[in-house]
Design a protein around this motif. Structure first.
Motif, PDB file in Angstrom:
ATOM      1  N   GLU A  78      38.167  35.254  29.575  1.00  0.00           N
ATOM      2  CA  GLU A  78      37.849  36.099  30.714  1.00  0.00           C
ATOM      3  C   GLU A  78      36.870  37.199  30.315  1.00  0.00           C
ATOM      4  OE1 GLU A  78      40.940  37.567  33.115  1.00  0.00           O
ATOM      5  OE2 GLU A  78      42.048  35.678  33.201  1.00  0.00           O
ATOM      6  N   GLN A  79      36.153  37.685  31.318  1.00  0.00           N
ATOM      7  CA  GLN A  79      35.225  38.779  31.082  1.00  0.00           C
ATOM      8  C   GLN A  79      35.995  40.095  31.008  1.00  0.00           C
ATOM      9  OE1 GLN A  79      31.973  38.566  30.478  1.00  0.00           O
ATOM     10  NE2 GLN A  79      32.115  36.332  30.604  1.00  0.00           N
ATOM     11  N   SER A  81      37.207  43.757  31.598  1.00  0.00           N
ATOM     12  CA  SER A  81      37.175  44.546  32.821  1.00  0.00           C
ATOM     13  C   SER A  81      36.239  45.739  32.652  1.00  0.00           C
ATOM     14  CB  SER A  81      38.582  45.039  33.166  1.00  0.00           C
ATOM     15  OG  SER A  81      38.558  45.886  34.291  1.00  0.00           O
ATOM     16  N   CYS A  82      35.493  46.032  33.705  1.00  0.00           N
ATOM     17  CA  CYS A  82      34.569  47.164  33.664  1.00  0.00           C
ATOM     18  C   CYS A  82      35.273  48.483  33.968  1.00  0.00           C
ATOM     19  CB  CYS A  82      33.432  46.955  34.663  1.00  0.00           C
ATOM     20  SG  CYS A  82      32.420  45.502  34.323  1.00  0.00           S
ATOM     21  N   THR A  83      36.437  48.395  34.626  1.00  0.00           N
ATOM     22  CA  THR A  83      37.153  49.596  35.038  1.00  0.00           C
ATOM     23  C   THR A  83      38.540  49.603  34.415  1.00  0.00           C
ATOM     24  OG1 THR A  83      35.980  49.590  37.151  1.00  0.00           O
ATOM     25  CG2 THR A  83      37.959  50.962  36.992  1.00  0.00           C
ATOM     26  N   TYR A 216      40.975  43.059  29.458  1.00  0.00           N
ATOM     27  CA  TYR A 216      40.543  42.040  30.397  1.00  0.00           C
ATOM     28  C   TYR A 216      41.002  42.258  31.837  1.00  0.00           C
ATOM     29  CZ  TYR A 216      39.392  39.451  26.174  1.00  0.00           C
ATOM     30  OH  TYR A 216      38.851  39.063  24.976  1.00  0.00           O
ATOM     31  N   ARG A 217      42.001  43.109  32.050  1.00  0.00           N
ATOM     32  CA  ARG A 217      42.493  43.327  33.406  1.00  0.00           C
ATOM     33  C   ARG A 217      42.407  44.798  33.827  1.00  0.00           C
ATOM     34  NH1 ARG A 217      45.627  38.894  35.046  1.00  0.00           N
ATOM     35  NH2 ARG A 217      44.517  37.068  34.297  1.00  0.00           N
ATOM     36  N   GLY A 218      41.991  45.666  32.953  1.00  0.00           N
ATOM     37  CA  GLY A 218      41.902  47.066  33.316  1.00  0.00           C
ATOM     38  C   GLY A 218      43.153  47.854  32.999  1.00  0.00           C
TER      39      GLY A 218
END
Length: 220
Positions: A78-79, A81-83, A216-218
């Motif tokens: 997975e990418q 998380s940005c936040t 990966y999930r913030g």
């Protein structure tokens, strides 16, 4: 169909009223005393987990390790998380860190004295993981990652599992430490050490899972 359920409920109720409860053999109640005497620890639950059913406990620890590896494997593609969702207000941060301090102290207490009072390695590990989670939602994710890497937590987690398996194997083949005086801190042979190893394993495993979910999930 509902009349069948109603009739069954009435029959069960009448059975409890009319027919007496089977007599309890008081000799069966002494099983707790036998476990305490055999294991050398006051907490009979710890005696059962780390002695009477130690073979099962070994695989419980292994299954937990596999679960943590599974989390890393499933989220690896997975990418990131940005936040990252965290507490930002001061009252929440103070309360979370206070809770983390209390949970950490409880974890240490349960790990060291789990064979003398309710608790033990698994409960201590959960308390330790809770403390880490509370710190994670109030701190920088990069800081948490750097601390994890600096203290070689991943290596320590694996080493604790290996030591646990070795000690458990020694116990299963009959090599025991002196049981010591019942009720003292150094009692129960291998059980106190097994408690501490399980606590380390569960807490560090929870830390690894928390870092993966943050990345990966913030956050959890």
């Amino acid at each position: 169909m509902k009349w069948i359920y109603i009739a069954a409920a009435i029959a069960l109720y009448l059975k409890m009223l009319v027919f007496p409860s089977p007599a309890v053999d008081t000799a069966e109640l002494s099983i707790v005393e036998l476990v305490v005497e055999d294991s050398g620890v006051v907490n009979a639950v710890s005696g059962i987990i780390f002695r009477n059913r130690l073979y099962d406990t070994i695989f419980e620890v292994v299954v937990f390790s596999i679960a943590i590896m599974g989390v890393r494997f499933l989220l690896a593609d997975e990418q990131p998380s940005c936040t990252v969702y965290q507490f930002t207000d001061d009252p929440s941060i103070v309360l979370a860190r206070l809770g983390a301090t209390i949970a950490a102290l409880v974890s240490i207490e349960l790990a060291i004295r789990g064979h003398l009072s309710p608790g033990g390695g698994f409960a201590a590990g959960v308390a330790g993981g809770t403390a880490i989670g509370l710190v994670a939602i109030t701190s920088s994710s990069s800081l948490m990652e750097s601390i994890y890497q600096r203290w070689q937590a991943a290596t320590l987690e694996k080493v604790s599992v290996l030591i646990f398996i070795v000690i458990a194997a020694l116990s299963l083949i009959g090599i025991e430490l002196p049981q010591g005086e019942l009720g003292s801190l150094l009692s129960g042979g291998w059980i106190p050490l097994l408690n501490i190893l399980v606590a380390i394993k569960v807490a560090l495993g929870a830390w690894a899972a928390i870092l993966v979910f943050i990345r990966y999930r913030g956050l959890l």
